[in-house]
Design a protein around this motif. Structure first.
Motif, short mmCIF file in Angstrom:
data_model
loop_
_atom_site.label_atom_id
_atom_site.label_comp_id
_atom_site.label_asym_id
_atom_site.label_seq_id
_atom_site.Cartn_x
_atom_site.Cartn_y
_atom_site.Cartn_z
N HIS A 71 -2.06 1.13 -5.34
CA HIS A 71 -2.87 1.69 -4.15
C HIS A 71 -4.33 1.06 -4.47
N ARG A 72 -5.14 0.93 -3.75
CA ARG A 72 -6.45 0.74 -3.92
C ARG A 72 -7.25 1.99 -4.15
N LEU B 134 0.88 -1.22 0.02
CA LEU B 134 -0.06 -0.03 -0.05
C LEU B 134 0.82 1.40 0.08
#
Length: 75
Positions: free
Chosen positions: A72-73, A66
């Motif tokens: 990244h989400r 992350l």
């Protein structure tokens, strides 16, 4: 100031209940670095840090994934 996330408490409850696999699954779907850092602090405060090697590895790997700028989400 953002409200406190309930995720660290849930993960610690899973660990205390004897379900490290469930805790690892929750760690891997953590929405962000902030929640993982809070989990690390909560584990240290509860004196549970280092008790489950797989959990520590999952936290470290998720933090690295992350924290990478291109990984990244999306919301």
């Amino acid at each position: 100031m953002a409200p406190r996330s309930p995720r660290p408490d849930k993960v610690i409850a899973l660990l205390r209940a004897g379900n490290p696999a469930g805790a690892i699954a929750q760690i891997k779907v953590a929405p962000g670095v902030r929640e993982l850092k809070a989990l690390e602090k909560a584990l240290a405060a509860a004196q549970l840090a280092g008790k489950w090697r797989d959990v520590d590895v999952a936290i470290t790997e998720s933090l690295q994934a992350l924290s990478a700028p291109r990984l990244h989400r999306s919301p």
